[in-house]
Design an enzyme around this catalytic site. Sequence first.
Site, short mmCIF file in Angstrom:
data_model
loop_
_atom_site.label_atom_id
_atom_site.label_comp_id
_atom_site.label_asym_id
_atom_site.label_seq_id
_atom_site.Cartn_x
_atom_site.Cartn_y
_atom_site.Cartn_z
N GLY A 110 5.73 2.04 25.54
CA GLY A 110 6.09 3.02 26.57
C GLY A 110 7.54 2.85 26.96
N ALA A 153 10.94 1.94 40.05
CA ALA A 153 11.68 1.61 38.82
C ALA A 153 13.20 1.64 38.97
CB ALA A 153 11.23 2.55 37.70
N LYS A 199 -3.16 2.82 45.60
CA LYS A 199 -2.03 3.07 46.52
C LYS A 199 -1.35 4.40 46.20
CE LYS A 199 1.34 2.18 43.53
NZ LYS A 199 2.50 2.99 43.22
N ARG A 218 7.32 8.64 43.77
CA ARG A 218 7.24 10.02 43.26
C ARG A 218 6.01 10.75 43.78
NH1 ARG A 218 7.56 7.92 37.16
NH2 ARG A 218 5.82 6.75 38.08
N ASN A 219 4.92 10.00 43.98
CA ASN A 219 3.71 10.63 44.52
C ASN A 219 3.98 11.17 45.93
OD1 ASN A 219 1.40 10.20 42.53
ND2 ASN A 219 2.33 8.17 42.61
N LYS A 275 5.77 11.38 35.14
CA LYS A 275 4.39 11.81 35.40
C LYS A 275 3.87 11.31 36.74
CE LYS A 275 3.94 13.81 31.41
NZ LYS A 275 3.97 15.26 31.37
N GLN A 293 0.84 10.04 38.95
CA GLN A 293 -0.42 9.35 38.66
C GLN A 293 -1.43 9.50 39.80
OE1 GLN A 293 -0.21 6.72 35.30
NE2 GLN A 293 0.18 8.91 35.37
P1 NAD Z 1 7.06 8.21 33.40
O1 NAD Z 1 6.45 8.75 34.61
O2 NAD Z 1 8.54 8.15 33.34
O3 NAD Z 1 6.39 9.06 32.23
C1 NAD Z 1 6.95 9.59 31.19
C2 NAD Z 1 6.65 8.82 29.92
O4 NAD Z 1 5.50 9.36 29.28
C3 NAD Z 1 7.80 8.95 28.95
O5 NAD Z 1 8.10 7.73 28.35
C4 NAD Z 1 7.27 9.94 27.94
O6 NAD Z 1 7.85 9.79 26.69
C5 NAD Z 1 5.82 9.55 27.89
N1 NAD Z 1 4.96 10.55 27.30
C6 NAD Z 1 4.97 11.87 27.46
N2 NAD Z 1 4.01 12.46 26.69
C7 NAD Z 1 3.40 11.45 26.04
C8 NAD Z 1 2.33 11.38 25.10
N3 NAD Z 1 1.70 12.50 24.70
N4 NAD Z 1 1.95 10.17 24.64
C9 NAD Z 1 2.56 9.06 25.06
N5 NAD Z 1 3.58 9.05 25.93
C10 NAD Z 1 3.99 10.23 26.42
O7 NAD Z 1 6.48 6.77 33.04
P2 NAD Z 1 6.62 5.40 33.84
O8 NAD Z 1 7.30 5.61 35.15
O9 NAD Z 1 7.17 4.40 32.90
O10 NAD Z 1 5.10 5.06 34.22
C11 NAD Z 1 4.21 4.35 33.41
C12 NAD Z 1 3.23 3.62 34.30
O11 NAD Z 1 3.94 2.71 35.14
C13 NAD Z 1 2.42 4.53 35.25
O12 NAD Z 1 1.09 4.09 35.29
C14 NAD Z 1 3.08 4.30 36.61
O13 NAD Z 1 2.18 4.45 37.69
C15 NAD Z 1 3.53 2.85 36.48
N6 NAD Z 1 4.64 2.47 37.37
C16 NAD Z 1 5.72 3.29 37.55
C17 NAD Z 1 6.75 2.90 38.38
C18 NAD Z 1 7.96 3.76 38.62
O14 NAD Z 1 8.68 3.55 39.60
N7 NAD Z 1 8.25 4.72 37.74
C19 NAD Z 1 6.71 1.64 38.98
C20 NAD Z 1 5.61 0.82 38.76
C21 NAD Z 1 4.58 1.26 37.95
P1 13P Z 2 5.33 6.39 42.17
O1 13P Z 2 4.61 6.61 40.87
O2 13P Z 2 4.72 7.11 43.33
O3 13P Z 2 6.81 6.64 42.06
O4 13P Z 2 5.19 4.84 42.52
C1 13P Z 2 5.99 3.92 41.86
C2 13P Z 2 5.41 2.56 42.00
O5 13P Z 2 4.36 2.27 41.47
C3 13P Z 2 6.18 1.58 42.80
O6 13P Z 2 5.64 0.29 42.71
#
Ligand code: NAD
Ligand code: 13P
Length: 354
Positions: A10, A157, A209, A273-274, A301, A303
Amino acid sequence: SAAKKVTVVGSGNWGCAIAKIIAKNCARHDEFQNEVTMWMFEEQVEHRGIKRKLSEVFNESKENVKYLPGKVLPDNIRAEPDLKKAAEGADIYVWVLPHQFVPRTVSSMGPVKEGAMSVSLIKGGLELEGGKMGLCSDVLRKLLKHNVSVLMGANVANEVADEQFCEATLGTDAPEKDQNLLVKLFDCATFRVRAVSDIAGVELCGALKNVVALGAGFCDGLQFGSNTKAAIIRIGLEEMTTFIRHFHPSVKDSTFLESCGVADLITTCFGGRNRKCAEAFVKAGGKGWVDIEKELLGGQKLQGTLTAQEIWPIIEAHKLTSRLPLFTTIYQIAFEGKDPKSIVSLSPAIEDAN
Ligand code: NAD
Ligand code: 13P
């Protein structure tokens, strides 16, 4: 023993931010191979007026121009758009995809090495399986047939990519030497990792959360102040506890006080983002989630909305609606046209819960 090969599965907003930390740790610790492979879901992007492949632009510039623009990642990360090639021969898989893509991705990656292990950073992916709560890490465990830990925390992130101090919680039942290895893979001065043994507690906090954050966003959309948001956060934490204890009575109270619990809840309700999309949902009155996600997140995306839909049949099947009035109301506002103002009229049900 030989240096471990690490593959990050990812490369979205969080995938790239955590890959930066992982790559720095792989460069400084002998336990890991220097090069980190990052599977990148390929897409065309418009870059400097030319249509290019995202992975090619990344490998030239070390910048994910779509999902983490403006941040240059270390040189020892290589993006690989071919999933089978990216996954081949890894000793440690770091899963960091939006949860809806997990089953399809795992089933198309080919065989994994004997003795490999995984850690999931994915927040979401809950379902009822034969009356029991199924987690995203359970799906990975079942398909990969190896040890799966989880890493969750207050980790927006973009802030992590800027190396602002934060903490994270590793939920793990791996043998001690593997736990130490996983801590070493993620821990650094600005990203402090603590290991706990409560995998389900850690992962469920991370998923739930995001639902509470929708409630916080509704409050922002209604222009309520910080007292109201604090109330939503408190009630949300209480309902997270109720929900998690119902399905996993062995959850540890201390888990809620780790970064994956109260800290992630707070940061998501302020900076996530949520929250942002839920605020827009109220302000734009009538616009659908798909359009809001597209307009505000540019390909990233949401979640929390999916998780709210995943837990709703579970809440109903286990007759938990009166004990979870906030979760129930958030679902009804998000998907059943209930007035957003009802987020602040939960009181009778909350009294029942005590
Ligand atoms: P993101 O929200 O940036 O999602 C987009 C990703 O999905 C891209 O890498 C895209 O290429 C991919 N994608 C799109 N279509 C796809 C497909 N058909 N198959 C596979 N991949 C595809 O992703 P993210 O922020 O890295 O989130 C990943 C996880 O991490 C989530 O569960 C999120 O809750 C968690 N998370 C996010 C954050 C944050 O701040 N962004 C922080 C902690 C945890
Ligand atoms: P969001 O997906 O709502 O941006 O949350 C990011 C996150 O998991 C922070 O720890």
